[in-house]
Design a protein around this motif. Structure first.
Motif, PDB file in Angstrom:
ATOM      1  N   LEU A   1       0.851  -1.182   0.000  1.00  0.00           N
ATOM      2  CA  LEU A   1       0.000   0.000   0.000  1.00  0.00           C
ATOM      3  C   LEU A   1       0.888   1.234   0.000  1.00  0.00           C
ATOM      4  N   TYR A   2       0.649   2.126  -0.967  1.00  0.00           N
ATOM      5  CA  TYR A   2       1.477   3.324  -1.128  1.00  0.00           C
ATOM      6  C   TYR A   2       0.623   4.580  -1.018  1.00  0.00           C
ATOM      7  N   PHE A   3       1.286   5.679  -0.636  1.00  0.00           N
ATOM      8  CA  PHE A   3       0.668   6.997  -0.657  1.00  0.00           C
ATOM      9  C   PHE A   3       1.243   7.702  -1.866  1.00  0.00           C
ATOM     10  N   LEU A   4       0.379   8.138  -2.799  1.00  0.00           N
ATOM     11  CA  LEU A   4       0.797   8.614  -4.111  1.00  0.00           C
ATOM     12  C   LEU A   4       0.207   9.986  -4.402  1.00  0.00           C
ATOM     13  N   ARG A   5       0.831  10.682  -5.331  1.00  0.00           N
ATOM     14  CA  ARG A   5       0.226  11.888  -5.907  1.00  0.00           C
ATOM     15  C   ARG A   5       0.055  11.600  -7.390  1.00  0.00           C
ATOM     16  N   ILE A   6      -1.205  11.551  -7.808  1.00  0.00           N
ATOM     17  CA  ILE A   6      -1.542  11.242  -9.193  1.00  0.00           C
ATOM     18  C   ILE A   6      -2.408  12.378  -9.723  1.00  0.00           C
ATOM     19  N   ASN A   7      -1.950  13.024 -10.790  1.00  0.00           N
ATOM     20  CA  ASN A   7      -2.689  14.141 -11.397  1.00  0.00           C
ATOM     21  C   ASN A   7      -3.055  15.212 -10.374  1.00  0.00           C
ATOM     22  N   GLY A   8      -2.163  15.472  -9.434  1.00  0.00           N
ATOM     23  CA  GLY A   8      -2.381  16.514  -8.444  1.00  0.00           C
ATOM     24  C   GLY A   8      -3.182  16.091  -7.233  1.00  0.00           C
ATOM     25  N   PHE A   9      -3.656  14.844  -7.205  1.00  0.00           N
ATOM     26  CA  PHE A   9      -4.450  14.353  -6.078  1.00  0.00           C
ATOM     27  C   PHE A   9      -3.639  13.354  -5.258  1.00  0.00           C
ATOM     28  N   TYR A  10      -3.755  13.443  -3.941  1.00  0.00           N
ATOM     29  CA  TYR A  10      -3.099  12.489  -3.051  1.00  0.00           C
ATOM     30  C   TYR A  10      -4.030  11.295  -2.847  1.00  0.00           C
ATOM     31  N   LYS A  11      -3.479  10.087  -3.061  1.00  0.00           N
ATOM     32  CA  LYS A  11      -4.301   8.880  -2.992  1.00  0.00           C
ATOM     33  C   LYS A  11      -3.518   7.745  -2.348  1.00  0.00           C
ATOM     34  N   PHE A  12      -4.211   6.928  -1.582  1.00  0.00           N
ATOM     35  CA  PHE A  12      -3.660   5.665  -1.109  1.00  0.00           C
ATOM     36  C   PHE A  12      -4.079   4.603  -2.108  1.00  0.00           C
ATOM     37  N   ARG A  13      -3.110   3.792  -2.554  1.00  0.00           N
ATOM     38  CA  ARG A  13      -3.419   2.732  -3.506  1.00  0.00           C
ATOM     39  C   ARG A  13      -2.550   1.511  -3.240  1.00  0.00           C
ATOM     40  N   LYS A  14      -3.147   0.342  -3.440  1.00  0.00           N
ATOM     41  CA  LYS A  14      -2.400  -0.915  -3.395  1.00  0.00           C
ATOM     42  C   LYS A  14      -1.765  -1.096  -4.769  1.00  0.00           C
ATOM     43  N   ILE A  15      -0.489  -1.437  -4.789  1.00  0.00           N
ATOM     44  CA  ILE A  15       0.195  -1.694  -6.060  1.00  0.00           C
ATOM     45  C   ILE A  15       0.797  -3.090  -6.006  1.00  0.00           C
ATOM     46  N   THR A  16       0.501  -3.859  -7.055  1.00  0.00           N
ATOM     47  CA  THR A  16       1.004  -5.220  -7.175  1.00  0.00           C
ATOM     48  C   THR A  16       1.615  -5.379  -8.560  1.00  0.00           C
ATOM     49  N   GLN A  17       2.815  -5.966  -8.623  1.00  0.00           N
ATOM     50  CA  GLN A  17       3.396  -6.241  -9.936  1.00  0.00           C
ATOM     51  C   GLN A  17       2.910  -7.612 -10.399  1.00  0.00           C
ATOM     52  N   LEU A  18       2.389  -7.646 -11.609  1.00  0.00           N
ATOM     53  CA  LEU A  18       1.848  -8.872 -12.179  1.00  0.00           C
ATOM     54  C   LEU A  18       2.952  -9.690 -12.833  1.00  0.00           C
ATOM     55  N   ILE A  19       2.658 -10.926 -13.137  1.00  0.00           N
ATOM     56  CA  ILE A  19       3.638 -11.829 -13.743  1.00  0.00           C
ATOM     57  C   ILE A  19       4.163 -11.292 -15.065  1.00  0.00           C
ATOM     58  N   ASN A  20       3.309 -10.622 -15.846  1.00  0.00           N
ATOM     59  CA  ASN A  20       3.733 -10.112 -17.155  1.00  0.00           C
ATOM     60  C   ASN A  20       4.509  -8.790 -17.061  1.00  0.00           C
ATOM     61  N   GLY A  21       4.770  -8.302 -15.843  1.00  0.00           N
ATOM     62  CA  GLY A  21       5.541  -7.067 -15.665  1.00  0.00           C
ATOM     63  C   GLY A  21       4.692  -5.822 -15.499  1.00  0.00           C
ATOM     64  N   ASN A  22       3.400  -5.902 -15.834  1.00  0.00           N
ATOM     65  CA  ASN A  22       2.505  -4.769 -15.616  1.00  0.00           C
ATOM     66  C   ASN A  22       2.227  -4.615 -14.119  1.00  0.00           C
ATOM     67  N   TYR A  23       1.576  -3.509 -13.784  1.00  0.00           N
ATOM     68  CA  TYR A  23       1.253  -3.222 -12.390  1.00  0.00           C
ATOM     69  C   TYR A  23      -0.257  -3.090 -12.237  1.00  0.00           C
ATOM     70  N   GLU A  24      -0.778  -3.675 -11.171  1.00  0.00           N
ATOM     71  CA  GLU A  24      -2.176  -3.492 -10.828  1.00  0.00           C
ATOM     72  C   GLU A  24      -2.230  -2.425  -9.727  1.00  0.00           C
ATOM     73  N   ILE A  25      -2.974  -1.364  -9.998  1.00  0.00           N
ATOM     74  CA  ILE A  25      -3.142  -0.266  -9.049  1.00  0.00           C
ATOM     75  C   ILE A  25      -4.595  -0.312  -8.602  1.00  0.00           C
TER      76      ILE A  25
END
Length: 155
Positions: A101-125
């Motif tokens: 679980l990360y604290f992020l700034r995305i497009n000017g907004f602060y958000k908590f999001r779970k980030i998982t790296q998938l087997i194919n190298g992509n990320y699930e947010i």
């Protein structure tokens, strides 16, 4: 007859007096920032919490840390981070360092999001209401990684 225990060598090192050990650290607690009418999005200090260093050392996983607390206000994470909880964030983490679980700034907004790296190298947010797939994380500004969540539960 019971055997006589061997004589133990006496420890002659002087222990550090408890009064000289820093036992507690104050951690600032902010309200999760939201954009105001002028477009500013700065955290507002709400107070502080004090935690024993013994606990903080367990949170940091043996490295340098800079902990800040946040009171979540985001409806998209209401199950994971209920209103009234306090989220501890290690702000020394400025990039993805593994699933969590990360604290992020995305497009000017602060958000908590779970980030998982998938087997194919992509990320699930993921929030509690939506999942997105990203090929890379370059457009995300990492504020820090969540170390602990305190839930306000009345018993």
């Amino acid at each position: 007859k019971l055997p006589i225990p061997a004589r133990q060598e006496e420890d002659t090192t002087d222990p550090i007096p408890l009064s000289e050990i820093q036992k507690i650290t104050s951690i600032p607690v902010f309200i999760q920032p939201e954009k105001d009418l002028s477009g500013n999005c700065n955290p507002k200090l709400k107070g502080e919490i004090q935690l024993p260093n013994m606990m903080i050392d367990q949170f940091s996983e043996g490295g340098e840390h800079n902990l800040q607390g946040y009171i979540p206000t985001e409806a998209a994470m209401f199950k994971t981070l209920p209103l009234g909880s306090i989220v501890l964030v290690d702000t020394n983490v400025k990039k993805y360092i593994g699933d969590g679980l990360y604290f992020l700034r995305i497009n000017g907004f602060y958000k908590f999001r779970k980030i998982t790296q998938l087997i194919n190298g992509n990320y699930e947010i993921e929030s509690d209401v939506k999942k997105e797939i990203a090929e890379e994380l370059n457009s995300i500004n990492f504020i820090g990684k969540v170390t602990n969540i305190w839930l306000n539960v009345k018993v």
